[in-house]
Design a protein around this motif. Structure first.
Motif, short mmCIF file in Angstrom:
data_model
loop_
_atom_site.label_atom_id
_atom_site.label_comp_id
_atom_site.label_asym_id
_atom_site.label_seq_id
_atom_site.Cartn_x
_atom_site.Cartn_y
_atom_site.Cartn_z
N ARG A 52 -10.67 2.49 -2.37
CA ARG A 52 -11.63 1.40 -2.32
C ARG A 52 -11.15 0.25 -1.43
O ARG A 52 -11.96 -0.40 -0.75
CB ARG A 52 -11.88 0.88 -3.74
CG ARG A 52 -13.01 -0.15 -3.81
CD ARG A 52 -13.19 -0.70 -5.22
NE ARG A 52 -13.54 0.35 -6.16
CZ ARG A 52 -12.78 0.74 -7.17
NH1 ARG A 52 -11.59 0.17 -7.38
NH2 ARG A 52 -13.17 1.70 -7.98
N ASN A 53 -9.85 -0.02 -1.41
CA ASN A 53 -9.32 -1.22 -0.74
C ASN A 53 -8.57 -0.92 0.55
O ASN A 53 -7.94 -1.83 1.11
CB ASN A 53 -8.39 -1.98 -1.69
CG ASN A 53 -9.11 -2.45 -2.93
OD1 ASN A 53 -10.25 -2.93 -2.85
ND2 ASN A 53 -8.48 -2.31 -4.08
N ALA B 255 -6.50 6.19 -11.43
CA ALA B 255 -6.84 4.77 -11.24
C ALA B 255 -6.19 4.22 -9.97
O ALA B 255 -6.82 3.45 -9.22
CB ALA B 255 -6.39 3.97 -12.46
N VAL B 256 -4.95 4.60 -9.69
CA VAL B 256 -4.25 4.11 -8.49
C VAL B 256 -4.93 4.63 -7.23
O VAL B 256 -5.16 3.87 -6.27
CB VAL B 256 -2.77 4.52 -8.52
CG1 VAL B 256 -2.08 4.12 -7.23
CG2 VAL B 256 -2.06 3.87 -9.70
N THR C 298 -8.02 5.67 -6.88
CA THR C 298 -9.36 5.07 -6.75
C THR C 298 -9.26 3.68 -6.14
O THR C 298 -10.06 3.30 -5.26
CB THR C 298 -10.03 4.99 -8.13
OG1 THR C 298 -10.06 6.30 -8.72
CG2 THR C 298 -11.44 4.48 -8.02
N ASP C 299 -8.25 2.91 -6.56
CA ASP C 299 -8.05 1.56 -6.00
C ASP C 299 -7.66 1.63 -4.54
O ASP C 299 -8.13 0.83 -3.71
CB ASP C 299 -6.97 0.84 -6.82
CG ASP C 299 -6.69 -0.55 -6.29
OD1 ASP C 299 -7.59 -1.40 -6.37
OD2 ASP C 299 -5.56 -0.77 -5.78
N LYS D 161 2.19 1.82 -3.41
CA LYS D 161 1.14 2.33 -4.29
C LYS D 161 0.92 3.83 -4.03
O LYS D 161 0.68 4.60 -4.97
CB LYS D 161 -0.16 1.56 -4.06
CG LYS D 161 -0.15 0.15 -4.60
CD LYS D 161 -1.49 -0.53 -4.36
CE LYS D 161 -1.49 -1.96 -4.89
NZ LYS D 161 -2.78 -2.65 -4.64
N ASP E 111 0.82 -1.21 0.00
CA ASP E 111 0.00 0.00 0.00
C ASP E 111 0.86 1.26 0.00
O ASP E 111 0.56 2.24 -0.69
CB ASP E 111 -0.93 0.00 1.22
CG ASP E 111 -2.09 -0.97 1.05
OD1 ASP E 111 -2.29 -1.45 -0.09
OD2 ASP E 111 -2.79 -1.23 2.05
#
Length: 668
Positions: free
Chosen positions: A133-134, A126-127, A129-130, A108, A105
């Motif tokens: 979400r996670n 996109a990164v 958003t992921d 990222k 994480d």
């Protein structure tokens, strides 16, 4: 060994204690001693790297990782990528992250920051958003703020549609980023309202902290105020924008990126005016580290403004140097070339400017539109109208636009090249015939072409256009009349057959409004409308009409010395020279009487003034027995001699002003 082991253990205890207290410098000393005992101690190396990073010694930490890369392996991938990122080695950081065996994480998180710096905003989105979400931790709000910043950058710098991510606007950072997104979409009024909302949220959130001063709040609000000024500038409210910009500059913010953007925007407001102020502001755009705070388009805009400022300040060499550097960085961008051309035009080198434009147009046909328009303008400045028309007709993107057709026809008409003007109409009509047949633009062009041909006596060529228009609308009497007029010179039989489609005289007269026709602008005779007779206002008989009010004559102003009892001079209306009692001017008589002798003496009057030479003069002393009254009378008739006082040296004699006699026209 036992003593050495005990020493290392105590050193590790000190490292732990210093780490908890945040004293990383002291911890480094202890780690250096540990590594002196065992230079390949992986744990000690990792701790040393962390301490160096915490102290901001990124280059030294990176050297340690590169030196012990075999020993450390992939244990310090994040630390290595982070140090490269902080040293602005963004490409190296990207390779390090992408080469990691596992994407954690925190990797990222760093990866998204690297992508943002590389202006790969869609991948960055996109990164984030992921991650949102996670993951679920205390950094969720920061991630949403960063995602909002990414969305704002996409809106401003990329022409891609935006998704509605339903991000909150609970903090002033989120609200500010939402306003930036609206600016990119062109919604300026909504963006300004959102910025005001962000300002209010910022004041409220910082007011609760007792350690924050008013200066700290204003410093935090500087970025919001600068963005508000930018919106006002886009709205044309330059005075208000300039005032806000200057307020931000006076605060001297530590953010060099904010300072550079604000200074650049002030330069754009000044344009070619207030050049001295612009030269001071341009120094703020050269601060160290600006290139890492702004995106490429912002840096390009600043460099373009520097080149323009050099041109306005007559620094020709500096202008050429800056524009050439910009052109080498962006070979296909037309603006650096246009700046060079503008500088050449200021130096009256129009031929060289056109040559430079032609060269760029041949090398970069994708950017040729604006370049060719500039070429045409330069040809017109030189008086080469036909060459300008040839350049304009070579622009495929604009050649069939209505404005371009109008410009070409006007220029060809000025050159009396009617054939070329008609050819422009022909090609454009053929284009619309294939692309948009029967459209309003197509028919408008056909009508303009027909009117142009009729204007210049090309009735035979106008017939096909008029027939096309009439077929589209057979009820158009005006077009039919034009068509019959054109056929009357070519084919009289065809003109007669077409005249049968004209409406009858009765039908045409039935539809004519006589009153409107008589009152029209071109009517030579206008019938006076009879006065409406009503019961309340019967017509007045002759002689009973209202008399026109006569103007009251104003009484003339009388002279100040006017005497109503005195008889006015009958010759007062005549000029003074024409009056019977005018005796001429008396200038110069006294000069003729001045002779030699004592100062102020008159030659003719000397004898008269000598009492001893006159027969009738009384004796010098009274005679015995004479009356005292006679001596008094004689004394009163006697003119005493004048005494002249000597004038002081350097003094001037003053002449008493003579009173002017009143006279002339209108005098009493």
């Amino acid at each position: 060994m036992a003593s050495g082991g005990g020493s290392v253990a105590s050193l590790w205890s000190e490292v732990s204690r210093c780490g908890q207290n945040g004293d990383y410098t002291r911890a480094l000393k202890a780690l250096t001693k540990i590594l002196h005992e065992n230079r390949d101690d992986v744990k000690a190396l990792q701790c040393k790297i962390v301490c160096l990073v915490q102290n901001g010694s990124f280059k030294e930490a990176l050297n340690v990782m590169n030196t012990y890369s075999k020993v450390l392996g992939s244990e310090v991938v994040f630390e290595k990528a982070y140090c490269e990122y902080r040293l602005n080695r963004v490409e190296s950081a990207l390779k390090t992250i992408e080469g990691a065996p596992e994407q954690t994480d925190k990797l990222k998180e760093l990866y998204s920051q690297v992508l943002y710096r590389l202006e790969r905003f869609s991948e960055c989105k996109a990164v984030y958003t992921d991650l949102i979400r996670n993951s679920q931790d205390e950094y969720e709000e920061e991630r949403k703020t960063n995602l909002a910043a990414v969305m704002a950058s996409i809106s401003q710098w990329e022409n891609t549609p935006l998704d509605d991510l339903n991000l909150p606007e609970s903090t002033y950072e989120l609200c500010y980023n939402a306003a930036c997104t609206l600016i990119g979409q062109g919604q300026l009024t909504e963006a300004l309202n959102k910025l005001r909302q962000a300002e209010e949220l910022c004041r409220v959130s910082l007011a609760d902290d007792s350690d924050v001063t008013e200066e700290d709040i204003e410093s935090e609000l500087a970025v919001i105020h600068s963005q508000m000024a930018y919106v006002m500038q886009l709205q044309g409210r330059t005075e208000e924008a300039l005032q806000l910009y200057n307020q931000v500059i006076k605060l001297k913010p530590t953010d060099v990126g904010l300072l550079a953007v604000t200074a650049n925007n002030i330069i754009t407001v000044n344009k070619d005016q207030n050049v001295f102020d612009s030269k001071k502001k341009v120094k703020l755009t050269n601060a160290e580290g600006v290139e890492y705070k702004l995106v490429k388009k912002q840096l390009q805009a600043i460099d373009l403004n520097k080149a323009l400022l050099a041109m306005y300040t007559n620094q020709a060499d500096q202008c050429r140097k800056l524009s050439s550097s910009l052109q080498s960085q962006n070979p296909g961008h037309p603006r650096p070339v246009l700046i060079q051309v503008a500088q050449l035009c200021r130096e009256k080198q129009h031929s060289r400017a056109i040559e430079l434009l032609q060269q760029f147009s041949d090398q970069h046909p994708e950017s040729a539109s604006s370049i060719k328009l500039t070429m045409a303008q330069l040809y017109l400045v030189q008086g080469h109208v036909t060459k300008a028309c040839d350049v304009l007709r070579s622009i495929e993107e604009f050649k069939h636009k209505a404005g371009m057709v109008s410009a070409l026809v006007t220029m060809y008409s000025h050159e009396e090249d009617i054939d070329s003007a008609i050819d422009v109409f022909k090609q454009t009509i053929e284009h619309y015939q294939s692309e948009q047949p029967g459209s309003a633009a197509h028919l408008a062009l056909v009508r303009e072409a027909a009117n142009f041909k009729l204007k210049y006596g090309r009735k035979k060529e106008a017939i096909s256009d008029l027939e096309q228009l009439w077929k589209q609308n057979t009820n158009d009497v005006h077009t039919l009349a034009q068509l019959i007029s054109a056929y009357s010179l070519v084919d009289t039989d065809k003109a007669k057959s077409l005249s049968k489609h004209l409406p009858s005289a009765d039908m045409m007269a039935f539809n004519v409004d006589v009153d409107e026709l008589e009152n029209s602008h071109g009517a030579t005779y206008v019938r006076k409308k009879a006065a409406k007779v009503t019961g309340d206002n019967p017509p007045k008989e002759q002689g009973q009409g209202d008399h026109k009010k006569k103007r009251k004559k104003k009484k003339g102003k009388l002279p100040k010395n006017y005497d109503p009892k005195a008889t006015p001079d009958p010759e007062r209306w005549l000029p003074m020279k024409e009056r019977s009692y005018y005796r001429g001017k008396k200038k110069g008589k006294k000069k003729e009487q001045i002779g030699k002798g004592t100062q102020g003496a008159v030659a003719g009057a000397s004898a008269e003034l000598d009492a001893s030479k006159t027969a009738t003069s009384p004796p010098n002393s009274p005679r015995p027995g004479s009356a005292s009254g006679s001596s008094a009378a004689a004394a009163s008739n006697m003119v005493p001699p004048r005494q002249q006082k000597p004038a002081a040296s350097g003094a001037t004699r003053k002449k008493a002003p003579q009173k002017k006699k009143k006279g002339g026209k209108g005098g009493w």
